[in-house]
Design an enzyme around this catalytic site. Structure first.
Site, PDB file in Angstrom:
ATOM      1  N   HIS A 130       0.827  -1.215   0.000  1.00  0.00           N
ATOM      2  CA  HIS A 130       0.000   0.000   0.000  1.00  0.00           C
ATOM      3  C   HIS A 130       0.854   1.255   0.000  1.00  0.00           C
ATOM      4  CE1 HIS A 130      -3.386  -2.607   1.878  1.00  0.00           C
ATOM      5  NE2 HIS A 130      -3.320  -2.750   0.593  1.00  0.00           N
ATOM      6  N   CYS A 138       6.812   8.149  -9.000  1.00  0.00           N
ATOM      7  CA  CYS A 138       6.539   8.768 -10.305  1.00  0.00           C
ATOM      8  C   CYS A 138       5.399   8.008 -10.992  1.00  0.00           C
ATOM      9  CB  CYS A 138       7.786   8.730 -11.186  1.00  0.00           C
ATOM     10  SG  CYS A 138       7.466   9.272 -12.866  1.00  0.00           S
ATOM     11  N   CYS A 141       7.310   6.485 -14.593  1.00  0.00           N
ATOM     12  CA  CYS A 141       8.331   5.423 -14.585  1.00  0.00           C
ATOM     13  C   CYS A 141       8.347   4.615 -13.285  1.00  0.00           C
ATOM     14  CB  CYS A 141       9.713   6.029 -14.838  1.00  0.00           C
ATOM     15  SG  CYS A 141      10.341   6.993 -13.455  1.00  0.00           S
ATOM     16  N   CYS A 159       9.405  14.008 -11.645  1.00  0.00           N
ATOM     17  CA  CYS A 159      10.400  12.930 -11.471  1.00  0.00           C
ATOM     18  C   CYS A 159      11.760  13.358 -12.016  1.00  0.00           C
ATOM     19  CB  CYS A 159       9.903  11.694 -12.208  1.00  0.00           C
ATOM     20  SG  CYS A 159      11.100  10.364 -12.274  1.00  0.00           S
ATOM     21  N   CYS A 162      12.437  10.986 -15.318  1.00  0.00           N
ATOM     22  CA  CYS A 162      11.703  11.083 -16.591  1.00  0.00           C
ATOM     23  C   CYS A 162      10.818  12.330 -16.690  1.00  0.00           C
ATOM     24  CB  CYS A 162      10.838   9.836 -16.768  1.00  0.00           C
ATOM     25  SG  CYS A 162       9.371   9.842 -15.717  1.00  0.00           S
TER      26      CYS A 162
HETATM   27  N1  APR Z   1      -1.122  -6.954  17.869  1.00  0.00           N
HETATM   28  C1  APR Z   1      -1.563  -7.689  16.805  1.00  0.00           C
HETATM   29  N2  APR Z   1      -2.739  -7.449  16.161  1.00  0.00           N
HETATM   30  C2  APR Z   1      -3.508  -6.450  16.644  1.00  0.00           C
HETATM   31  C3  APR Z   1      -3.134  -5.660  17.752  1.00  0.00           C
HETATM   32  C4  APR Z   1      -1.874  -5.946  18.374  1.00  0.00           C
HETATM   33  N3  APR Z   1      -1.425  -5.237  19.404  1.00  0.00           N
HETATM   34  N4  APR Z   1      -4.114  -4.733  17.978  1.00  0.00           N
HETATM   35  C5  APR Z   1      -5.074  -4.961  17.033  1.00  0.00           C
HETATM   36  N5  APR Z   1      -4.706  -5.993  16.237  1.00  0.00           N
HETATM   37  C6  APR Z   1      -5.424  -6.561  15.095  1.00  0.00           C
HETATM   38  C7  APR Z   1      -6.935  -6.427  15.128  1.00  0.00           C
HETATM   39  O1  APR Z   1      -7.525  -7.474  15.857  1.00  0.00           O
HETATM   40  C8  APR Z   1      -7.282  -6.497  13.635  1.00  0.00           C
HETATM   41  O2  APR Z   1      -7.504  -7.838  13.236  1.00  0.00           O
HETATM   42  O3  APR Z   1      -5.013  -5.858  13.951  1.00  0.00           O
HETATM   43  C9  APR Z   1      -6.016  -5.973  12.954  1.00  0.00           C
HETATM   44  C10 APR Z   1      -6.160  -4.614  12.277  1.00  0.00           C
HETATM   45  O4  APR Z   1      -7.083  -4.772  11.239  1.00  0.00           O
HETATM   46  P1  APR Z   1      -7.437  -3.525  10.295  1.00  0.00           P
HETATM   47  O5  APR Z   1      -7.713  -2.354  11.101  1.00  0.00           O
HETATM   48  O6  APR Z   1      -8.485  -4.020   9.357  1.00  0.00           O
HETATM   49  O7  APR Z   1      -6.064  -3.237   9.535  1.00  0.00           O
HETATM   50  P2  APR Z   1      -5.398  -4.010   8.297  1.00  0.00           P
HETATM   51  O8  APR Z   1      -5.730  -5.450   8.293  1.00  0.00           O
HETATM   52  O9  APR Z   1      -3.989  -3.635   8.277  1.00  0.00           O
HETATM   53  O10 APR Z   1      -6.152  -3.277   7.058  1.00  0.00           O
HETATM   54  C11 APR Z   1      -5.737  -3.555   5.758  1.00  0.00           C
HETATM   55  O11 APR Z   1      -7.127  -1.815   4.916  1.00  0.00           O
HETATM   56  O12 APR Z   1      -8.062   0.195   4.955  1.00  0.00           O
HETATM   57  C12 APR Z   1      -7.070  -0.504   4.413  1.00  0.00           C
HETATM   58  O13 APR Z   1      -5.109   0.428   3.532  1.00  0.00           O
HETATM   59  C13 APR Z   1      -5.693   0.055   4.730  1.00  0.00           C
HETATM   60  O14 APR Z   1      -3.655  -1.240   4.865  1.00  0.00           O
HETATM   61  C14 APR Z   1      -4.975  -1.151   5.332  1.00  0.00           C
HETATM   62  C15 APR Z   1      -5.817  -2.318   4.901  1.00  0.00           C
END
Ligand code: APR
Length: 257
Positions: A130, A138, A141, A159, A162
């Site tokens: 992400h 860029c 490129c 950039c 390019c």
């Molecule tokens: N240690 C491990 N896991 C944890 C902790 C902790 N201390 N605290 C919370 N969690 C877990 C939660 O239980 C949950 O399952 O982390 C997870 C976070 O989930 P999301 O908030 O959905 O985040 P993520 O899975 O990274 O989201 C993916 O969604 O919105 C997009 O671009 C954004 O990269 C992100 C993607």
């Protein structure tokens, strides 16, 4: 911590000892103990403030100059989320992930996090699916540069290779995942002989697809998360604990000859 946590980690350590190419997918949960809110769940920023509109990418493409002007004007005193990232430092979970790599017990990490904390903690074999908030990319490129080295007097920045338009490297809603990052993620999903998920709800695709692809090939799936996730049912080993506690303990167990 429940005993299940310790025995689950011992089982994970045993699987990792036999592994030649372990791969991990990390998410916002890994940075939660650094004070950065996660996205979903009761205190998640999307749960509290709603997901960003899907047209961010279209707006950027329509008028990159206006987008940059807006981003710079709102950089300071922006959202609590961006301030939390600005103030954050790696936690023991980040350092332990880097230790696993340096010990030869983790071949590659696919991170969904844009906060650069795993890199600051010492992880080197890492793909930022992400993007990275501290970089620009860029649009022509694909060259990435550190944000602090970009001249923002002329907008949109261009950039040095390019002359193409540069945008923040963070992948916006609606924006395609950069091809180089996506290709590397698929390559790692094919190479993995053990797959770990650490601190992710595993609901966002294509990121959540990689552990599923590995599992379909019969690769053991290890989940580290204090809560249930979309992949808990297919995980072979579930460690119900915060990553800031579980991953350092995993390192300790792997250091025992
Ligand atoms: N240690 C491990 N896991 C944890 C902790 C902790 N201390 N605290 C919370 N969690 C877990 C939660 O239980 C949950 O399952 O982390 C997870 C976070 O989930 P999301 O908030 O959905 O985040 P993520 O899975 O990274 O989201 C993916 O969604 O919105 C997009 O671009 C954004 O990269 C992100 C993607």
């Amino acid at each position: 911590m429940n005993d299940g946590y310790e025995s689950a980690l011992r089982a994970a350590a045993a699987v990792l000892r036999r592994s030649l190419h372990p791969v991990a997918l990390t998410g916002a949960g890994l940075s939660a103990e650094s004070g950065i809110p996660t996205y979903r769940g009761p205190d998640g920023i999307w749960s509290k403030f709603g997901e960003p509109t899907i047209d961010g990418w279209d707006l950027f493409c329509e008028d990159p100059e206006a987008w940059w002007k807006h981003a710079i004007e709102h950089r300071v005193g922006g959202s609590a989320f961006s301030e939390a990232i600005d103030a954050a430092v790696p936690n023991p979970g980040h350092y332990a992930m880097a230790d696993l790599e340096h010990m030869g017990r983790l071949a590659h990490v696919i991170t969904q996090n844009i906060d650069n904390l795993q890199q600051v903690a010492g992880s080197r074999h890492i793909t930022e699916i992400h993007g990275n908030r501290a970089k620009v990319r860029c649009m022509s490129c694909g060259l990435r540069q550190r944000l602090e080295s970009v001249n923002l007097d002329i907008l949109p920045p261009s950039c040095p290779e390019c002359g193409g338009v540069q945008k923040n490297d963070t992948v916006m809603f609606g924006e395609p995942i950069p091809k180089d990052a996506l290709d590397e993620c698929y390559r790692q999903a094919f190479l993995a002989d053990v797959f770990l998920t650490v601190g992710t709800s595993a609901v966002v695709y294509p990121a959540a697809e990689f552990p599923v692809m590995a599992k379909r090939r019969g690769v053991p799936l290890i989940e580290i998360n204090p809560e249930e996730t979309a992949l808990s049912d297919i995980a072979d080993i579930v460690v119900r604990a915060p990553s800031g506690i579980a991953v350092p303990r995993l390192v300790e167990l792997l250091l025992i000859p």
